[in-house]
Design an enzyme around this catalytic site. Structure first.
Site, PDB file in Angstrom:
ATOM      1  N   TRP A   1      35.473  96.555  34.345  1.00 54.04           N
ATOM      2  CA  TRP A   1      35.062  97.313  34.286  1.00 54.04           C
ATOM      3  C   TRP A   1      35.109  99.035  33.482  1.00 54.04           C
ATOM      4  O   TRP A   1      36.359  99.303  33.014  1.00 54.04           O
ATOM      5  CB  TRP A   1      34.818  98.077  36.268  1.00 54.04           C
TER       6      TRP A   1
ATOM      7  N   VAL B   1      37.229 101.215  34.959  1.00 55.11           N
ATOM      8  CA  VAL B   1      38.523 101.230  35.708  1.00 55.11           C
ATOM      9  C   VAL B   1      39.810 100.336  34.105  1.00 55.11           C
ATOM     10  O   VAL B   1      40.288 101.182  33.513  1.00 55.11           O
ATOM     11  CB  VAL B   1      38.904  99.929  36.606  1.00 55.11           C
ATOM     12  N   CYS B   2      39.006  99.251  34.271  1.00 57.89           N
ATOM     13  CA  CYS B   2      40.179  98.063  33.130  1.00 57.89           C
ATOM     14  C   CYS B   2      39.684  99.433  31.341  1.00 57.89           C
ATOM     15  O   CYS B   2      40.093  98.819  30.650  1.00 57.89           O
ATOM     16  CB  CYS B   2      39.338  97.188  32.445  1.00 57.89           C
ATOM     17  N   VAL B   3      38.741 100.051  31.268  1.00 55.03           N
ATOM     18  CA  VAL B   3      38.640 100.792  29.935  1.00 55.03           C
ATOM     19  C   VAL B   3      39.425 101.604  30.399  1.00 55.03           C
ATOM     20  O   VAL B   3      40.263 102.237  29.425  1.00 55.03           O
ATOM     21  CB  VAL B   3      37.252 101.166  29.877  1.00 55.03           C
TER      22      VAL B   3
END
Length: 261
Positions: free
Chosen positions: A155, A158-160
């Site tokens: 996401w 979050v992940c970025v």
């Protein structure tokens, strides 16, 4: 008489012919040298992406996570991510991919990334949600020697965002490609972009990344870059088609007029 600037018409016509040709996987296997870093005497380019100092980080583009994305269509998300992979191959920009746990419910990485960017380096993680918490990942980023990071992933919030904030704090210039990323809601996406801006992370789009690294049609990769525009802006292909048809009609009309004399 053409109202287009001198030199524009033949270049655009050549581009039209090539944009409409079928895209081939083989094109991704034959990269051209990257354009050397330069800032024009006018100052043009000083504030734009420098392909020679850039690495693309594609984070957790996992098929399971795609099912939760609501702020962009999955088809557009995948197409835009593919464009980044193809662009990186064409301009010889390093690519690093990663996933926290591809054998879990989040699923494996979308295969098109490594298909169209065969030079991409995959760095496995040991379950860390934040890629910047993984020592191997950070070492791989630093090993490129690049100071500009283009990030995209699922996401976005979050992940970025997590590695983007940490990389910015570590002294990197960080871009977040919002339309090659996805979130569970538009609210999550808008909040994330606001936090990016507050932290100095630069929100951008696939079209902007393509245009900033492209810079000029006066380059040997121009035709291949034109194909990528049709990916991120499908209506652009329609523009090319109508232009090409108009040129064909004009040539036929000129030929008939000449032959009747």
């Amino acid at each position: 008489m053409s109202i287009l600037p001198k030199g524009y018409l033949p270049a655009f016509a050549a581009l039209a012919l090539l944009v409409l040709s079928p895209l081939s996987n083989a094109f991704a296997q034959t990269p051209s040298p990257a354009t050397p870093s330069s800032v024009l005497p006018t100052g043009g380019g000083a504030a734009l992406l420098d392909p020679s100092d850039t690495v693309i980080l594609l984070l957790d583009h996992q098929t399971g996570l795609f099912q939760t994305v609501k702020d962009i269509s999955v088809a557009d998300l995948r197409t835009n991510t593919i464009m980044l992979a193809k662009l990186a191959t064409l301009l010889k920009i390093p690519v690093i991919t990663t996933a926290s746990e591809p054998n879990g419910p989040n699923g494996p990485l979308m295969p098109e990334i490594h298909q169209f960017a065969p030079h991409a380096v995959y760095v496995p993680r040991k379950g860390e949600v934040n890629a910047w918490d993984n020592e191997d990942f950070v070492k791989a980023v630093r090993a490129t020697g690049k100071k500009t990071l283009i990030m995209a992933g699922v996401w976005t919030s979050v992940c970025v965002m997590f590695p983007a904030l940490d990389a910015k704090a570590a002294g990197f210039k960080v871009y977040a490609v919002t339309d090659a990323s996805g979130d569970p809601s538009e609210m999550a996406s808008r909040t994330t972009v606001a936090r990016f801006i507050q932290a100095g992370v630069i929100p951008t789009s696939t079209n902007a990344v393509l245009s900033e690294t492209h810079r000029t049609w006066n380059r040997p990769e121009a035709a291949e870059l034109g194909k990528l525009y049709a990916l991120v802006a499908p209506n652009y292909a329609a523009v090319i088609e109508s232009y090409q048809k108009a040129q064909e009609v004009a040539k036929q009309t000129t030929g008939q007029t000449t032959g009747s004399r």
